[in-house]
Design a protein around this motif. Structure first.
Motif, mmCIF file in Angstrom:
data_model
loop_
_atom_site.group_PDB
_atom_site.id
_atom_site.type_symbol
_atom_site.label_atom_id
_atom_site.label_comp_id
_atom_site.label_asym_id
_atom_site.label_seq_id
_atom_site.Cartn_x
_atom_site.Cartn_y
_atom_site.Cartn_z
ATOM 1 N N LYS A 156 -10.782 6.381 -8.044
ATOM 2 C CA LYS A 156 -9.819 5.890 -9.055
ATOM 3 C C LYS A 156 -8.500 4.975 -8.588
ATOM 4 C CE LYS A 156 -11.702 9.000 -11.999
ATOM 5 N NZ LYS A 156 -12.491 8.545 -13.130
ATOM 6 N N LYS A 157 -8.926 4.235 -7.255
ATOM 7 C CA LYS A 157 -7.977 3.762 -6.765
ATOM 8 C C LYS A 157 -8.339 1.906 -7.003
ATOM 9 C CE LYS A 157 -7.305 7.116 -2.955
ATOM 10 N NZ LYS A 157 -7.408 7.294 -1.577
ATOM 11 N N ASP A 158 -7.301 1.475 -6.358
ATOM 12 C CA ASP A 158 -7.844 -0.126 -6.809
ATOM 13 C C ASP A 158 -8.828 -0.458 -6.072
ATOM 14 O OD1 ASP A 158 -6.608 -3.044 -6.993
ATOM 15 O OD2 ASP A 158 -6.787 -2.977 -4.978
ATOM 16 N N LEU A 159 -9.692 -1.447 -6.730
ATOM 17 C CA LEU A 159 -10.943 -1.792 -6.127
ATOM 18 C C LEU A 159 -11.027 -3.645 -5.854
ATOM 19 C CD1 LEU A 159 -13.524 0.531 -7.788
ATOM 20 C CD2 LEU A 159 -13.163 0.342 -5.336
ATOM 21 N N SER A 160 -9.741 -3.974 -5.903
ATOM 22 C CA SER A 160 -9.751 -5.459 -6.107
ATOM 23 C C SER A 160 -10.457 -6.263 -4.867
ATOM 24 C CB SER A 160 -8.322 -5.986 -5.888
ATOM 25 O OG SER A 160 -7.677 -5.574 -4.970
ATOM 26 N N PHE A 161 -10.905 -5.344 -3.668
ATOM 27 C CA PHE A 161 -11.329 -5.865 -2.563
ATOM 28 C C PHE A 161 -12.871 -6.108 -2.898
ATOM 29 C CE2 PHE A 161 -10.405 -1.394 -2.106
ATOM 30 C CZ PHE A 161 -11.662 -0.968 -1.822
ATOM 31 N N LEU A 162 -13.461 -5.404 -3.765
ATOM 32 C CA LEU A 162 -15.032 -5.303 -3.972
ATOM 33 C C LEU A 162 -15.571 -6.278 -4.710
ATOM 34 C CD1 LEU A 162 -17.372 -3.221 -3.233
ATOM 35 C CD2 LEU A 162 -16.841 -2.398 -5.765
ATOM 36 N N LYS A 163 -16.458 -6.994 -4.106
ATOM 37 C CA LYS A 163 -16.977 -8.195 -4.819
ATOM 38 C C LYS A 163 -18.398 -7.997 -5.273
ATOM 39 C CE LYS A 163 -15.108 -11.765 -1.724
ATOM 40 N NZ LYS A 163 -15.224 -12.817 -0.221
ATOM 41 N N GLY A 164 -19.114 -6.876 -4.901
ATOM 42 C CA GLY A 164 -20.378 -6.575 -5.258
ATOM 43 C C GLY A 164 -20.959 -5.434 -4.828
ATOM 44 N N ILE A 165 -22.044 -4.803 -5.771
ATOM 45 C CA ILE A 165 -22.647 -3.664 -5.035
ATOM 46 C C ILE A 165 -24.095 -3.944 -5.311
ATOM 47 C CG2 ILE A 165 -22.173 -2.454 -7.223
ATOM 48 C CD1 ILE A 165 -22.644 0.162 -5.364
ATOM 49 N N ILE A 166 -24.975 -3.984 -4.136
ATOM 50 C CA ILE A 166 -26.325 -4.085 -4.385
ATOM 51 C C ILE A 166 -27.043 -2.884 -4.610
ATOM 52 C CG2 ILE A 166 -28.269 -5.044 -3.038
ATOM 53 C CD1 ILE A 166 -26.178 -6.785 -1.408
ATOM 54 N N ILE A 167 -27.767 -3.023 -5.720
ATOM 55 C CA ILE A 167 -28.425 -1.660 -5.927
ATOM 56 C C ILE A 167 -29.947 -1.894 -6.031
ATOM 57 C CG2 ILE A 167 -29.020 -0.190 -8.068
ATOM 58 C CD1 ILE A 167 -26.331 0.246 -6.765
#
Length: 413
Positions: free
Chosen positions: A278-289
């Motif tokens: 539930k926190k800030d995720l501004s650093f996340l650019k992508g998740i490879i699935i």
């Protein structure tokens, strides 16, 4: 790796707990390990079993063995000892590098294999903490410890380098066995480098991006994409050897909290876990699935969730198999995303679908007319990252490999 890293040698290649290793240090450690292996008599064409989770020593060993032309047989140290023995015999391994926690298991079967020499690696060997190192070194070993093994290279500066040959065997990686008995997939130098080169054209990340490496080396997804591709792209690998899928619900959020990774790789279930963060995720650019079917509704909710938490992260879906070194198609970072799609074939890859044969004993006519869009059949893929075949299993190799009239080799998926 050596060529790519020339422009970012002082950047961090691996972060292992509180220890950061630059690309320059990585190459230096690979060279030391290459000398040490050569000193023990390992030469071009020899097979070495690496029975390890991800630690820096795992990376040093894999690249060092490749540098001298040896073949790496990657084994999951958690599997039962009889299967470890079977893999060592199947690959004709003569040497092994083993995580120390698996040493007792290995000791009970090693006499029944061709392995004559074993080096053990304490899990905390590269942790910069005197307390952890003291705990780690209390374990008595009947085999050579990694640091003693590496010290054998002291004073020797001539690094043995095998001539690069694209079709030389680099790794034997075992399948999961979902379609029957696990098979040893032979992956060449060309397979690793082709996938790295073409993946780079799809994944538009930046040198220094933090990449959470939690997929292990004993699956092609973790070895080729997680290690080789990301190191060749100058990524900052956050290496977590203790991560397993069953620990994901408890561990993933803690790792995100601690490291703020720019990219995460994993399976579809990770998206559900991330949506509890539930926190800030501004650093996340992508998740490879990859690795399993992704429900398009979950994908849609995940994208909305990321936006609500300050991130424009893309769900970068891929499809592949061990027989093509893991990845065949991928969602390009800078292309439109279609929910439920696994992207488009990587550069130079061609996918075609033929009418399905009901008799498993019959062979397809690889040059027959392919199906049209929307029709269901069997997919075949032509890829520069394809396997050289199954180890010691010509019958299974013949079932998946098809050569067309133009001499191109296709893999039956």
């Amino acid at each position: 790796l050596v060529e790519s890293s020339k422009s970012f040698r002082e950047d961090t290649s691996i972060e292992y707990y509180n220890n950061k290793i630059t690309y320059a240090e990585l190459i230096k450690n690979i060279d030391k390990a290459a000398i040490a292996f050569s000193n023990r008599g390992i030469k071009r064409g020899d097979v070495v079993s690496v029975c390890m989770p991800y630690t820096p020593e795992t990376v040093f060993a894999i690249y060092a063995l490749n540098k001298i032309g040896a073949v790496v047989n990657v084994i999951d140290p958690r599997i039962n000892k009889e299967l470890i023995k079977e893999y060592m015999l199947d690959s004709k391994s003569t040497f092994a590098v083993v995580i120390d926690k698996a040493e007792e298991k290995i000791a009970t079967i090693i006499k029944d294999t061709n392995v004559k020499d074993v080096v053990t690696v304490p899990a905390a060997n590269s942790v910069k903490s005197s307390l952890l190192r003291k705990i780690s070194n209390k374990r008595k070993s009947i085999y050579t410890k990694w640091n003693d093994f590496i010290n054998e290279a002291e004073g020797k500066e001539d690094v043995p380098v095998a001539e690069f040959t694209p079709n030389d065997l680099a790794v034997i990686e075992y399948t999961s066995g979902t379609s029957g008995k696990p098979k040893g997939v032979k992956l060449t130098n060309e397979a690793f480098n082709a996938l790295s080169y073409f993946q780079k054209q799809s994944l538009k990340n930046e040198v220094g991006d933090k990449f959470l490496l939690i997929m292990p080396p004993f699956i092609a997804y973790g070895l080729v994409i997680g290690m080789h591709d990301m190191l060749c792209q100058g990524q900052h690998l956050l290496m977590i050897p203790t991560f397993t899928l069953d620990k994901a619900p408890k561990l993933l959020g803690k790792l995100i909290d601690k490291y703020h990774p720019n990219y995460i790789m994993g399976v579809p279930n990770f998206l559900l876990i991330l949506m509890n963060y539930k926190k800030d995720l501004s650093f996340l650019k992508g998740i490879i699935i990859g690795g399993d079917h992704l429900d398009k509704e979950i994908e849609k909710k995940a994208i909305e969730f990321f936006k609500e938490h300050g991130s424009n992260a893309k769900v970068l879906k891929g499809w592949g198999m061990t027989e093509i070194a893991s990845c065949g198609s991928f969602t390009k970072t800078d292309a439109k995303n279609k929910l439920g799609s696994v992207g488009i074939p990587l550069s130079k890859n061609i996918v075609k679908v033929l009418p399905r044969l009901n008799d498993p004993e019959k062979r397809y006519d690889i040059d027959s007319e392919e199906l049209h869009y929307g029709e269901k059949g069997t997919a075949f893929i032509y890829s520069m990252s394809r396997t050289a075949g199954y180890n010691n299993n010509q019958e299974a190799t013949d079932k998946i490999m098809y050569t067309d009239k133009d001499g191109r080799v296709w893999i039956n998926t």
